[in-house]
Design an enzyme around this catalytic site. Structure first.
Site, PDB file in Angstrom:
ATOM      1  N   LYS A  38      47.315  38.824  47.570  1.00  0.00           N
ATOM      2  CA  LYS A  38      46.341  39.617  48.112  1.00  0.00           C
ATOM      3  C   LYS A  38      45.046  38.726  48.707  1.00  0.00           C
ATOM      4  O   LYS A  38      45.146  37.546  48.164  1.00  0.00           O
ATOM      5  CB  LYS A  38      45.861  40.526  47.045  1.00  0.00           C
ATOM      6  CG  LYS A  38      45.318  40.202  45.694  1.00  0.00           C
ATOM      7  CD  LYS A  38      44.941  40.922  44.762  1.00  0.00           C
ATOM      8  CE  LYS A  38      44.400  40.406  43.386  1.00  0.00           C
ATOM      9  NZ  LYS A  38      44.378  41.242  42.219  1.00  0.00           N
ATOM     10  N   TYR A 266      15.906  23.061  50.840  1.00  0.00           N
ATOM     11  CA  TYR A 266      14.741  23.860  50.552  1.00  0.00           C
ATOM     12  C   TYR A 266      14.386  23.882  49.086  1.00  0.00           C
ATOM     13  O   TYR A 266      14.922  23.837  48.246  1.00  0.00           O
ATOM     14  CB  TYR A 266      15.524  25.459  50.847  1.00  0.00           C
ATOM     15  CG  TYR A 266      15.974  25.618  52.433  1.00  0.00           C
ATOM     16  CD1 TYR A 266      15.173  25.468  53.384  1.00  0.00           C
ATOM     17  CD2 TYR A 266      17.355  26.008  52.721  1.00  0.00           C
ATOM     18  CE1 TYR A 266      15.696  25.564  54.467  1.00  0.00           C
ATOM     19  CE2 TYR A 266      17.782  25.980  53.823  1.00  0.00           C
ATOM     20  CZ  TYR A 266      16.758  26.198  55.108  1.00  0.00           C
ATOM     21  OH  TYR A 266      17.339  26.258  56.394  1.00  0.00           O
TER      22      TYR A 266
HETATM   23  C1  LIG Z   1      45.058  40.378  41.197  1.00  0.00           C
HETATM   24  C2  LIG Z   1      46.023  41.493  40.460  1.00  0.00           C
HETATM   25  C3  LIG Z   1      47.209  40.539  39.696  1.00  0.00           C
HETATM   26  C4  LIG Z   1      47.167  39.130  39.923  1.00  0.00           C
HETATM   27  O1  LIG Z   1      46.424  38.573  38.735  1.00  0.00           O
HETATM   28  P1  LIG Z   1      46.320  36.863  38.536  1.00  0.00           P
HETATM   29  O2  LIG Z   1      45.417  36.935  37.244  1.00  0.00           O
HETATM   30  O3  LIG Z   1      45.708  36.107  39.505  1.00  0.00           O
HETATM   31  O4  LIG Z   1      47.611  36.638  38.157  1.00  0.00           O
HETATM   32  C5  LIG Z   1      48.188  41.324  39.124  1.00  0.00           C
HETATM   33  N1  LIG Z   1      48.157  42.639  39.175  1.00  0.00           N
HETATM   34  C6  LIG Z   1      46.938  43.325  39.608  1.00  0.00           C
HETATM   35  C7  LIG Z   1      46.941  44.700  39.556  1.00  0.00           C
HETATM   36  C8  LIG Z   1      46.015  42.524  40.239  1.00  0.00           C
HETATM   37  O5  LIG Z   1      45.171  43.382  40.741  1.00  0.00           O
END
Ligand SMILES: *Cc1c(COP(=O)(O)O)cnc(C)c1O
Length: 374
Positions: A38, A266
């Site tokens: 994702k 800045y």
């Molecule tokens: C993002 C996510 C994962 C992966 O989590 P990691 O800690 O990066 O391994 C697994 N399951 C769900 C539902 C997630 O949203």
């Protein structure tokens, strides 16, 4: 595009991703591993990461939403893909047509999926998600018996296949995760009582997959670890045999020398304590360099480690190099594999008060990705 080198680039080592998945498969030992790609593969590029992870032995891909799943399909990836976070008006018809497995978190969602199957004339593959205590996505425990029963009725009618039952942990403590695993076991028993027999049972993401064997069931969903970062702020990826895949690099575009007391960037939050050389580096918060890392985060130039002087601006940071002479064109590494002597994404996370996930995922649209390996 010109042939000139890009102003800023994230170099992604696809072999590291393949190898990380192999390492995870052998360490965790579950029958199935869902590689989570994702958020554009945690900033690494979803499609190349997906190919690399499948090569390493992942047998399913996980994404949050359907658009992310379609991106994989549009790129010609035919491996199983599961998406679990949906708009209230999500287009489940095209998801079914594209063979996308659908995470279901409510009775309404299940009904929408069933309605979509009747319109497209094809069954949907679903994974029912139970909220075991994270209080986010997922069917609430009181609605779970009715959702599992409705899913079984739809399954008998040939409208859906319940391929999976899953949940997600809070990672608050081993005890809290065990309590969620207890709730998950209860949910599995209820699913079974409803007549369901899911092929994929998954609770653990990276953290629990590595450290809480009880939460592994027959499938894990690993995200951050496939990119070679640690899910724990106090444990290095190398402890688990993982290697960071991303290196964020750029070059010095200007140098100057300032005198004692001269302010930099800045607000002049940095003032030179003695004369110093400065290097101008063309990355800023628009590129994902956290402004919270102002005055704190490390970079490596010519094998030597320095700190950001003053504020991170939208497009630029300034590095004070003391008496070390740095030249225009010298390579600047913000983070990468610490085994090669450069700062890690975790070092940046500590400097910015965040987590490694945030550092790699937040890269801005101006950062070019270059792939090496495979
Ligand atoms: C993002 C996510 C994962 C992966 O989590 P990691 O800690 O990066 O391994 C697994 N399951 C769900 C539902 C997630 O949203």
């Amino acid at each position: 595009m010109s042939g000139a080198s890009p102003l800023r680039e994230a170099v992604v080592d696809l072999d590291a991703i393949t190898e990380n998945v192999r390492v995870l498969r052998s360490r965790i030992g579950t029958e199935h591993l869902i590689a989570v790609v994702k958020a554009n593969g945690y900033g690494h590029g979803a499609v190349p990461v997906a190919h690399a992870a499948l090569r390493g032995g992942a047998d399913k891909l996980g994404v949050a939403d359907l658009a992310e799943a379609h991106e994989l399909r549009d790129a010609g990836i035919t491996a199983p893909v599961l998406a679990w976070l949906h708009d209230p008006d999500a287009d489940f018809e095209s998801a079914i047509v594209a063979d996308i497995e659908i995470g279901v978190s409510s009775l309404d969602q299940l009904q929408s999926v069933i309605d979509a199957t009747t319109r497209v004339g094809r069954p949907a593959v679903v994974h029912l998600k139970l909220d075991t205590g994270l209080s986010r996505n997922g069917v609430s425990p009181d609605a779970w018996p009715s959702v599992t029963r409705a899913a079984r009725v739809a399954e008998i009618a040939g409208l859906v296949t319940v391929a999976g039952v899953f949940s997600h942990l809070s990672g608050t403590s081993p005890e809290a995760d065990a309590a969620q695993a207890d709730a998950f076991d209860l949910g599995l028993a209820e699913a079974s009582a409803a007549g369901l027999d899911p092929e994929f049972v998954h609770l653990a993401a990276s953290g629990a997959a590595l450290t809480l064997p009880r939460t592994r069931y027959n499938t894990v969903r690993t995200g951050i670890t496939i990119y070679g970062l640690s899910p724990f702020s106090d444990r290095e990826p190398a402890e688990f045999g993982l290697r960071p895949a991303m290196t964020l690099r750029t070059r010095v575009i200007a140098v100057r020398r300032i005198e004692h007391g001269q302010g930099v960037s800045y607000g002049h939050t940095y003032r030179a304590n003695g004369a110093t050389n400065l290097a101008l580096v063309p990355v800023g918060y628009a590129d994902g360099v956290p402004r919270q890392a102002s005055g704190a985060a490390p970079v490596v130039i010519g094998g030597e480690r320095f700190q950001i002087a003053g504020r991170v601006a939208m497009d630029q940071i300034v590095i004070a190099t003391g008496e070390r002479a740095v030249a225009v064109g010298d390579e600047v590494i913000l983070f990468g594999d610490p085994a090669s002597g450069v700062p890690s994404a975790e070092d940046w996370a500590r400097a910015a008060g965040t987590i490694g996930y945030d550092i790699v995922t937040r890269l801005g649209g101006r950062v070019t990705r270059r792939y090496v390996g495979q």
